[in-house]
Each structure stands twice: as structure tokens, then as C-alpha cells.
Design an enzyme around this catalytic site. Sequence first.
Site, PDB file in Angstrom:
ATOM      1  N   CYS A   1      27.826 -56.993  -8.397  1.00  0.00           N
ATOM      2  CA  CYS A   1      28.271 -57.585  -6.942  1.00  0.00           C
ATOM      3  C   CYS A   1      29.558 -58.021  -7.277  1.00  0.00           C
ATOM      4  O   CYS A   1      30.217 -57.810  -8.063  1.00  0.00           O
ATOM      5  CB  CYS A   1      27.047 -59.285  -7.973  1.00  0.00           C
ATOM      6  SG  CYS A   1      28.152 -60.052  -9.264  1.00  0.00           S
TER       7      CYS A   1
ATOM      8  N   GLN B   1      35.364 -62.397  -7.540  1.00  0.00           N
ATOM      9  CA  GLN B   1      35.291 -64.045  -7.128  1.00  0.00           C
ATOM     10  C   GLN B   1      36.273 -64.977  -8.105  1.00  0.00           C
ATOM     11  O   GLN B   1      36.722 -65.949  -7.588  1.00  0.00           O
ATOM     12  CB  GLN B   1      33.900 -64.390  -6.463  1.00  0.00           C
ATOM     13  CG  GLN B   1      34.161 -63.709  -5.132  1.00  0.00           C
ATOM     14  CD  GLN B   1      32.613 -64.421  -4.182  1.00  0.00           C
ATOM     15  OE1 GLN B   1      31.468 -64.334  -4.820  1.00  0.00           O
ATOM     16  NE2 GLN B   1      33.040 -63.866  -3.392  1.00  0.00           N
TER      17      GLN B   1
ATOM     18  N   GLU C   1      21.371 -68.887 -11.018  1.00  0.00           N
ATOM     19  CA  GLU C   1      21.588 -67.215 -11.131  1.00  0.00           C
ATOM     20  C   GLU C   1      20.235 -66.713 -10.069  1.00  0.00           C
ATOM     21  O   GLU C   1      19.203 -67.296 -10.105  1.00  0.00           O
ATOM     22  CB  GLU C   1      20.994 -67.000 -12.564  1.00  0.00           C
ATOM     23  CG  GLU C   1      20.833 -65.838 -12.903  1.00  0.00           C
ATOM     24  CD  GLU C   1      22.444 -65.573 -13.464  1.00  0.00           C
ATOM     25  OE1 GLU C   1      22.573 -63.983 -12.918  1.00  0.00           O
ATOM     26  OE2 GLU C   1      23.023 -65.952 -14.376  1.00  0.00           O
TER      27      GLU C   1
ATOM     28  N   THR D   1      19.642 -56.617  -1.644  1.00  0.00           N
ATOM     29  CA  THR D   1      19.266 -58.547  -2.372  1.00  0.00           C
ATOM     30  C   THR D   1      18.183 -59.035  -1.806  1.00  0.00           C
ATOM     31  O   THR D   1      17.900 -59.595  -2.863  1.00  0.00           O
ATOM     32  CB  THR D   1      20.497 -58.711  -2.538  1.00  0.00           C
ATOM     33  OG1 THR D   1      20.791 -59.542  -3.531  1.00  0.00           O
ATOM     34  CG2 THR D   1      21.525 -59.149  -1.670  1.00  0.00           C
TER      35      THR D   1
ATOM     36  N   ASP E   1      17.807 -67.012  -0.439  1.00  0.00           N
ATOM     37  CA  ASP E   1      18.234 -68.356  -1.440  1.00  0.00           C
ATOM     38  C   ASP E   1      17.855 -69.456  -1.646  1.00  0.00           C
ATOM     39  O   ASP E   1      17.476 -70.343  -0.435  1.00  0.00           O
ATOM     40  CB  ASP E   1      19.107 -68.000  -0.362  1.00  0.00           C
ATOM     41  CG  ASP E   1      20.792 -69.226  -1.258  1.00  0.00           C
ATOM     42  OD1 ASP E   1      20.542 -69.541  -1.976  1.00  0.00           O
ATOM     43  OD2 ASP E   1      21.721 -68.204  -0.541  1.00  0.00           O
TER      44      ASP E   1
ATOM     45  N   ARG F   1      19.526 -72.300  -4.080  1.00  0.00           N
ATOM     46  CA  ARG F   1      20.291 -72.510  -4.336  1.00  0.00           C
ATOM     47  C   ARG F   1      20.219 -74.450  -4.363  1.00  0.00           C
ATOM     48  O   ARG F   1      19.600 -74.320  -2.637  1.00  0.00           O
ATOM     49  CB  ARG F   1      21.775 -71.971  -4.067  1.00  0.00           C
ATOM     50  CG  ARG F   1      21.531 -70.971  -5.202  1.00  0.00           C
ATOM     51  CD  ARG F   1      23.037 -70.286  -5.405  1.00  0.00           C
ATOM     52  NE  ARG F   1      23.146 -69.434  -3.338  1.00  0.00           N
ATOM     53  CZ  ARG F   1      23.718 -68.962  -3.248  1.00  0.00           C
ATOM     54  NH1 ARG F   1      24.874 -68.929  -3.972  1.00  0.00           N
ATOM     55  NH2 ARG F   1      23.995 -68.173  -2.058  1.00  0.00           N
TER      56      ARG F   1
END
Length: 272
Positions: A134, A139, A163, A185, A197, A199
Site C-alpha cells: 500500500c 503518505q 485497519e 483490495t 470501506d 470506516r
Amino acid sequence: MFTYLKPDVRERLVAAGKLVRISGDGSCIDNENSTDEDALIINLLGPIPLPLRLAGNSYQVNWYAAVRSTELEKVEGLAAALRKSGGQNLFADLAPSMAVNSAVVIGNPENLENPLVRVHSNCLTGDVFGSQRCECGAQLASAVSRIADDPSGGIIIYMAGHEGRGIGLWAKAATYLLQDAGENTYQANQSLGLPADSRDFTDAAALILYFLGNRPMRLLTNNPKKIDDLSSAGLTQMTTQGHVAGVSKWNKRYLSAKQSWGHKISDSDIAT
């Protein structure tokens, strides 16, 4: 992660102004008990002077640790049980993960115009091990460098519970094996029956509002979901700056998947 403060130590930190409680809109809460059990309340500990060294560069920053009150209430119960039993046979009860997020303040962004902000999802393999599957570690280092070099300074919100885009380290390890078998991914997350996703950026928005308020700021991101979520949580004066870093032959397929998922990454950004 077992997180506990003795009550007398907590009182000392509160009296010294080193431990505050904030609501979802970033405002301080004076009362110790909330009347609304569903209200977002974050305990914020700091500032803690922290000398950093990343990618060969040194920085002096202030670090804050942040955790939801609901998480701390669970820990209080575990601590009481620990004391009662003398500490025996409780390891399994103390092992569950708790998301203790961080804010890293660089410079004095609260006093300057249009600071830089990075909301960074934790990635053990990238941030700690330096994995090139990644771009996360690169970043993070790039964000610290960009903020430190900027006259307006800024802040990094480090989201500890993110994570694998919210699925956790164990499931993330499984997705890597699925990716090695040909999935990208996002597909790998979904093959496990998990969201691509999941999050939640609510806590990040509350911390930004606490430190900076809702004023012009520049968000380092390529992710439209992050922009939408933070805007919906009350941050309405953001502009964005692209944040592509650490591109290599090892993560080009990963970055291409992000690009196809809507991230603002151009073909030239990931040319190797």
C-alpha cells in the site's frame, strides 16, 4: 488494549487542563456525566510534546490521545473486576481492541490561515513495517513533511480503528491472501462478507472542529468518501489537495483499484 487511569490521576490531569471532554461538534463539555447516552463524547489527553523522526527527518510536535467515553466506561468495569480478582485469569477480557485515536499538531495551525489537515487511517503493515503493498506509510511521512514545511502548519488525525478500511488486522491479513489469488483490495473485503470501506470519520471531524473550528482548511486526501463524510459532520469549508506518495511496482495494482473506486488519482500519478 487495556486503557485505564486511576481516578486521582484523572482528576489531576483535568485540573491541569491536560484532559478535556468534547462533543461531536468539537465544543468542550464541562459536566462529567452526559444526559444523552447516545451523544458522542470524546476524552482528549494532551498536549504531550513528542519529538518525531520519520523518513530521516526530525520534527517537534504535540500529540493528543483521544477515546470515546463509551469505550472508557467499558474499561472502568474491567478495571474493577481486575482489582477484585487480584489480576488473575483476566487476560482474555483485557485483550479486545479499543480505538484510541491520535491528533498530532504541527506548528500553530489554530492561529494561522488555511492550515493543512490529514486524516490518516492506521495501517500496521504500512505505517510500522514499511510495507509497499500500500502507500500508507509513505503518505503518513509525506503528510508530516508537508505540514511541517507549510507556513500555516496543520494537524494529523490518526484513526486507530481503521485497519483494512475498518475490517481489522486479522481480516486484512486474509484479504492479502485473496489479493494474491487475483482479487483487488475492495473485492477481497467483500469476499469476506465485509464492506469495501466501513470506516467512520465522525470522531475525526469532532477532533478537527475542536482544534480548528469550521474554518478554511486544506485536506490532504484523494478519497471522495472521506471528503463527503467530514463535510456531513460539519466541516464545510474544506478544499482538497491530492496526496499521492510512495508509488512503486508493488502497489500500482492496489492504487489502480482505488482509482477505479473513485479516488482522485490520475494515470500519471501512478506511472512507474
